[in-house]
Design an enzyme around this catalytic site. Structure first.
Site, PDB file in Angstrom:
ATOM      1  N   SER A  27     -21.074   8.690  17.290  1.00 51.22           N
ATOM      2  CA  SER A  27     -22.202   7.824  17.617  1.00 51.22           C
ATOM      3  C   SER A  27     -23.104   8.406  18.693  1.00 51.22           C
ATOM      4  O   SER A  27     -24.300   8.101  18.741  1.00 51.22           O
ATOM      5  CB  SER A  27     -21.694   6.452  18.074  1.00 51.22           C
ATOM      6  OG  SER A  27     -20.883   6.567  19.229  1.00 51.22           O
ATOM      7  N   ASP A 199     -22.997   1.988  28.803  1.00 55.24           N
ATOM      8  CA  ASP A 199     -21.973   0.946  28.671  1.00 55.24           C
ATOM      9  C   ASP A 199     -20.595   1.453  29.097  1.00 55.24           C
ATOM     10  O   ASP A 199     -19.588   0.839  28.788  1.00 55.24           O
ATOM     11  CB  ASP A 199     -21.909   0.443  27.230  1.00 55.24           C
ATOM     12  CG  ASP A 199     -21.623   1.565  26.227  1.00 55.24           C
ATOM     13  OD1 ASP A 199     -21.437   2.730  26.662  1.00 55.24           O
ATOM     14  OD2 ASP A 199     -21.572   1.290  25.012  1.00 55.24           O
ATOM     15  N   HIS A 202     -21.255   5.388  26.093  1.00 55.23           N
ATOM     16  CA  HIS A 202     -22.430   5.984  25.470  1.00 55.23           C
ATOM     17  C   HIS A 202     -23.481   6.335  26.532  1.00 55.23           C
ATOM     18  O   HIS A 202     -23.471   5.785  27.636  1.00 55.23           O
ATOM     19  CB  HIS A 202     -23.017   5.028  24.428  1.00 55.23           C
ATOM     20  CG  HIS A 202     -22.059   4.699  23.328  1.00 55.23           C
ATOM     21  ND1 HIS A 202     -21.242   3.586  23.366  1.00 55.23           N
ATOM     22  CD2 HIS A 202     -21.772   5.356  22.172  1.00 55.23           C
ATOM     23  CE1 HIS A 202     -20.488   3.558  22.273  1.00 55.23           C
ATOM     24  NE2 HIS A 202     -20.798   4.634  21.539  1.00 55.23           N
TER      25      HIS A 202
END
Length: 256
Positions: A27, A199, A202
């Site tokens: 991601s 967070d 990320h």
């Protein structure tokens, strides 16, 4: 007549081939094309020189990455590839008891990276074109808060991410590839790295800028030789534009 001439020119012109930089990972790679993302920043630096292709897959680990890589890239692609980044580990390092779906044991993680490197080499992407990127540091308090909001317990530890980062560095050295040791850069000297994360896991805008800066230092030498594709508009022959626009990249370089 003019239309026929144009068609003839179009039929004899060779297709322009854009070199490619492939971004392969999880991601953190998938999100790199967002506003202020590191992938979009690299693409901007390489405009008119190279296509930057995002092959990030949110939630994926190195086990799944090695399985799907042959479906993304094969020998036919190798000739156009200038570089490949391999950025796994943030999911692999998930704690087995808390997140068995994504967790990959450390030894297997190392082996998966070696398999990825071997496959790339086998299809013609030499180790010198590959840049490994380690998982980033984890801010546990922020990530725990994010986990709880989703109904989970804390499922990653910064110390464990560091072990996976070290393994990635070792694999890169064994394979003869460069590595961006993101975890060490973020934690060097005990600095406060929380601002690099959105967070706890990320990247934030500052973190994306951080990755761009350090990745470009490794990537630039692999793409600095690439020509600017098609001439600057001011250099186009206004009377007979075909003279400027229908030459190959190699011929264009010789003229400049």
């Amino acid at each position: 007549m003019a239309c026929q001439q144009t068609q003839a020119t179009m039929s004899t012109s060779r297709k322009l081939i854009w070199p490619k930089v492939i971004l392969f990972g999880d991601s953190i790679t998938q999100g790199s094309f967002q506003v202020h993302g590191w992938g979009s920043a690299i693409a901007d630096k390489l405009a008119r020189k190279c296509d930057v292709v995002n092959r990030g897959l949110s939630g994926y680990n190195s086990r799944w990455g090695r399985i799907i890589l042959p479906r993304m890239l094969n020998q036919e692609d190798a000739g156009t590839i200038a570089a490949v980044t391999v950025f796994f580990g943030a999911n692999d390092c998930a704690l087995k008891d808390e997140n068995p779906q994504q967790h990959v044991p450390l030894d297997e993680y190392s082996n998966n990276l070696k398999i990825i490197s071997s496959y790339l080499h086998a299809v013609g992407v030499t180790p010198g074109k590959v840049i490994f990127i380690t998982p980033p540091a984890i801010h546990e308090a922020a990530w725990e808060k994010s986990c709880k909001q989703k109904g989970f317990s804390l499922n990653r530890l910064n110390s464990v991410a560091g072990q996976y980062a070290q393994a990635c560095v070792q694999v890169a050295d064994q394979c003869g590839s460069d590595v961006l040791d993101l975890w060490t850069l973020m934690t060097n000297g005990g600095q406060d790295f929380t601002g690099y994360l959105s967070d706890g896991l990320h990247l934030s805008e500052k973190g994306n800028q951080f990755v761009t800066q350090h990745l470009w230092e490794l990537l630039e030498k692999r793409v600095s030789h690439l020509p600017f594709i098609l001439p600057y508009w001011g250099d186009v022959d206004a009377l007979i534009p075909e003279n400027s626009l229908c030459v190959n990249n190699e011929e264009q370089n010789e003229k400049t």
